[in-house]
Design a protein around this motif. Structure first.
Motif, PDB file in Angstrom:
ATOM      1  N   SER A  60      -1.445  -8.647  11.667  1.00 57.83           N
ATOM      2  CA  SER A  60      -1.521  -8.182  10.221  1.00 57.83           C
ATOM      3  C   SER A  60      -0.534  -8.941   9.288  1.00 57.83           C
ATOM      4  O   SER A  60       0.375  -9.270   9.789  1.00 57.83           O
ATOM      5  N   ILE A  61      -0.838  -9.293   8.097  1.00 54.11           N
ATOM      6  CA  ILE A  61       0.196  -9.798   7.347  1.00 54.11           C
ATOM      7  C   ILE A  61       0.849  -8.618   6.603  1.00 54.11           C
ATOM      8  O   ILE A  61       0.309  -7.519   5.836  1.00 54.11           O
ATOM      9  N   GLN A  62       1.998  -8.450   6.885  1.00 52.14           N
ATOM     10  CA  GLN A  62       2.851  -7.120   6.575  1.00 52.14           C
ATOM     11  C   GLN A  62       3.688  -7.512   5.399  1.00 52.14           C
ATOM     12  O   GLN A  62       4.349  -8.361   5.369  1.00 52.14           O
ATOM     13  N   SER A  63       3.856  -6.520   4.352  1.00 55.98           N
ATOM     14  CA  SER A  63       4.824  -6.678   3.306  1.00 55.98           C
ATOM     15  C   SER A  63       5.195  -5.264   2.715  1.00 55.98           C
ATOM     16  O   SER A  63       4.769  -4.194   3.236  1.00 55.98           O
ATOM     17  N   LYS A  64       6.423  -5.309   2.102  1.00 56.29           N
ATOM     18  CA  LYS A  64       6.861  -4.126   1.454  1.00 56.29           C
ATOM     19  C   LYS A  64       6.433  -3.858   0.072  1.00 56.29           C
ATOM     20  O   LYS A  64       6.345  -4.940  -0.692  1.00 56.29           O
ATOM     21  N   LEU A  65       5.906  -2.633  -0.149  1.00 59.27           N
ATOM     22  CA  LEU A  65       5.550  -2.574  -1.481  1.00 59.27           C
ATOM     23  C   LEU A  65       6.463  -1.164  -2.035  1.00 59.27           C
ATOM     24  O   LEU A  65       6.826  -0.116  -1.209  1.00 59.27           O
ATOM     25  N   PHE A  66       6.850  -1.158  -3.215  1.00 66.41           N
ATOM     26  CA  PHE A  66       7.707  -0.314  -3.793  1.00 66.41           C
ATOM     27  C   PHE A  66       6.742   0.648  -4.568  1.00 66.41           C
ATOM     28  O   PHE A  66       5.768   0.249  -5.497  1.00 66.41           O
ATOM     29  N   VAL A  67       7.080   2.032  -4.140  1.00 67.38           N
ATOM     30  CA  VAL A  67       6.219   2.945  -5.029  1.00 67.38           C
ATOM     31  C   VAL A  67       6.896   3.749  -6.206  1.00 67.38           C
ATOM     32  O   VAL A  67       7.780   4.454  -5.589  1.00 67.38           O
ATOM     33  N   PRO A  68       6.751   3.287  -7.230  1.00 67.67           N
ATOM     34  CA  PRO A  68       7.637   3.793  -8.337  1.00 67.67           C
ATOM     35  C   PRO A  68       7.825   5.444  -8.569  1.00 67.67           C
ATOM     36  O   PRO A  68       8.962   5.729  -8.719  1.00 67.67           O
ATOM     37  N   SER A  69       6.775   5.858  -8.489  1.00 70.85           N
ATOM     38  CA  SER A  69       6.819   7.349  -8.535  1.00 70.85           C
ATOM     39  C   SER A  69       7.541   8.058  -7.393  1.00 70.85           C
ATOM     40  O   SER A  69       8.220   9.051  -7.724  1.00 70.85           O
ATOM     41  N   LYS A  71      10.019   5.878  -5.657  1.00 67.41           N
ATOM     42  CA  LYS A  71      11.177   5.459  -5.788  1.00 67.41           C
ATOM     43  C   LYS A  71      11.585   4.743  -4.153  1.00 67.41           C
ATOM     44  O   LYS A  71      12.735   5.000  -3.608  1.00 67.41           O
ATOM     45  N   LYS A  72      10.779   4.510  -3.424  1.00 66.09           N
ATOM     46  CA  LYS A  72      10.551   4.353  -2.082  1.00 66.09           C
ATOM     47  C   LYS A  72       9.773   3.105  -1.556  1.00 66.09           C
ATOM     48  O   LYS A  72       8.797   2.777  -2.374  1.00 66.09           O
ATOM     49  N   ASN A  73      10.123   2.526  -0.823  1.00 69.82           N
ATOM     50  CA  ASN A  73       9.421   1.481  -0.115  1.00 69.82           C
ATOM     51  C   ASN A  73       8.507   1.704   0.934  1.00 69.82           C
ATOM     52  O   ASN A  73       9.018   2.563   1.782  1.00 69.82           O
ATOM     53  N   ILE A  74       7.280   1.270   0.993  1.00 70.67           N
ATOM     54  CA  ILE A  74       6.585   1.319   2.138  1.00 70.67           C
ATOM     55  C   ILE A  74       6.065   0.091   2.673  1.00 70.67           C
ATOM     56  O   ILE A  74       6.123  -0.867   2.050  1.00 70.67           O
ATOM     57  N   VAL A  75       5.510   0.048   3.979  1.00 71.42           N
ATOM     58  CA  VAL A  75       5.235  -0.993   4.644  1.00 71.42           C
ATOM     59  C   VAL A  75       3.640  -1.197   4.630  1.00 71.42           C
ATOM     60  O   VAL A  75       2.979  -0.297   4.964  1.00 71.42           O
ATOM     61  N   VAL A  76       3.120  -2.328   4.096  1.00 70.43           N
ATOM     62  CA  VAL A  76       1.875  -2.475   4.092  1.00 70.43           C
ATOM     63  C   VAL A  76       1.232  -3.385   5.188  1.00 70.43           C
ATOM     64  O   VAL A  76       1.667  -4.426   5.242  1.00 70.43           O
ATOM     65  N   LYS A 123       7.695   1.867   9.839  1.00 66.00           N
ATOM     66  CA  LYS A 123       8.721   1.020   9.402  1.00 66.00           C
ATOM     67  C   LYS A 123       9.166   1.277   8.003  1.00 66.00           C
ATOM     68  O   LYS A 123       9.957   0.604   7.390  1.00 66.00           O
ATOM     69  N   SER A 124       8.288   2.348   7.288  1.00 68.50           N
ATOM     70  CA  SER A 124       8.536   2.817   6.128  1.00 68.50           C
ATOM     71  C   SER A 124       9.967   3.570   5.820  1.00 68.50           C
ATOM     72  O   SER A 124      10.574   4.139   6.780  1.00 68.50           O
ATOM     73  N   GLU A 125      10.539   3.303   4.588  1.00 71.26           N
ATOM     74  CA  GLU A 125      11.783   4.294   4.226  1.00 71.26           C
ATOM     75  C   GLU A 125      11.689   5.847   4.483  1.00 71.26           C
ATOM     76  O   GLU A 125      10.702   6.191   4.193  1.00 71.26           O
TER      77      GLU A 125
END
Length: 287
Positions: A60-69, A71-76, A123-125
């Motif tokens: 998988s190509i993994q990336s961090k995504l910030f979810v504004p509502s 205020k956390k990063n998740i791994v996609v 791996k998410s916050e």
């Protein structure tokens, strides 16, 4: 000595020290017992990724995504190279690679899959989370990685997909596997397994409703189902000890366009890798 329970639709073994602590706090103050239970209820356990999921994790190509509502990063996880995408949503204490057997079959059909580690999972916050954060993550992922053709969710992931559709997630069809339904049922079962009195469950529900400013049952899968028009395939095992099969029947009853598959002997997790289940999912998506 441990006792099995279900936290967020995930069978866990509760250490005796937690059971003793819960009973001790209940004897002192029902409110303290409720707050202790509330902390447990929103804290998932992070498990080591099993070998069967490693190839999906590595490819998988993994990336961090910030979810504004939030205020956390998740791994996609972006798995596959097709522009035709399917969203996968894991359950409580799961991770973005948990639906690997289904993901592999979707790649063979010419799709790619987008999945994620929900807040406080994988791996998410974070250390704590709740279904509203699953839903917010889904909606943000749609903005950044969509559009999606279909969505497939397991357990709490299935509940979250139905709620996300209610909140305008745009897909052609959905598949929910071992999905929970009534929030009070989930809370009552959790409290019972902690060996606390039912009134603690009512205090817990009231606690969450005060924090969120709305009735918890607004998030029941069957309640969301009433406003959903896209076709939904419901798969549930008769012997699911984590989520009673009555949830599947109630969700089915409230959907306008749904199919129901009841399996036997697969429980809550083996169902994700069963060949007949996967074949049914493929037929539902292709037809």
């Amino acid at each position: 000595m441990t006792k099995k329970t279900k936290i967020g639709n995930q069978s866990l073994k509760i250490p005796k020290i937690i059971l003793v602590t819960a009973k001790f706090l209940e004897a002192i103050s029902p409110k303290l017992a409720m707050l202790f239970a509330a902390k447990l209820f929103v804290t998932p356990i992070k498990y080591k990724i099993p070998k069967r999921e490693l190839h999906m994790e590595q490819k998988s190509i993994q990336s961090k995504l910030f979810v504004p509502s939030l205020k956390k990063n998740i791994v996609v996880y972006n798995y596959g190279k097709s522009d035709k995408k399917i969203l996968l949503v894991h359950g409580w204490s799961g991770r973005g690679t948990q639906l690997v057997k289904i993901a592999d079959e979707m790649l063979d059909l010419g799709y790619s899959t987008i999945s994620f580690d929900a807040p406080a999972h994988g791996k998410s916050e974070g250390k704590t989370t709740i279904m509203t954060e699953f839903i917010a993550s889904i909606l943000e992922i749609e903005k950044q990685f969509g559009p999606f053709e279909f969505a497939i969710g397991h357990s709490l992931g299935g509940m979250s997909i139905l709620n996300a559709i209610k909140q305008n997630l745009s897909i052609k069809k959905a598949v929910i596997i071992g999905s929970g339904d009534i929030i009070q049922d989930i809370i009552d079962d959790f409290i019972q397994k902690l060996q606390l009195k039912p009134k603690i469950g009512l205090l817990l529900k009231n606690h969450f409703e005060r924090n969120f400013g709305e009735p918890m049952e607004n998030y029941a899968a069957s309640f969301s189902a009433k406003s959903i028009t896209v076709p939904v395939l419901i798969i549930h095992d008769k012997n699911d000890d984590d989520v009673n099969v009555k949830a599947a029947y109630n969700i089915h009853k409230n959907l306008k366009n749904s199919s129901l598959m009841i399996t036997e002997g697969l429980g809550h997790r083996k169902i994700l890798g069963d060949s007949k289940v996967i074949e049914t999912v493929k037929e539902f998506i292709c037809n």
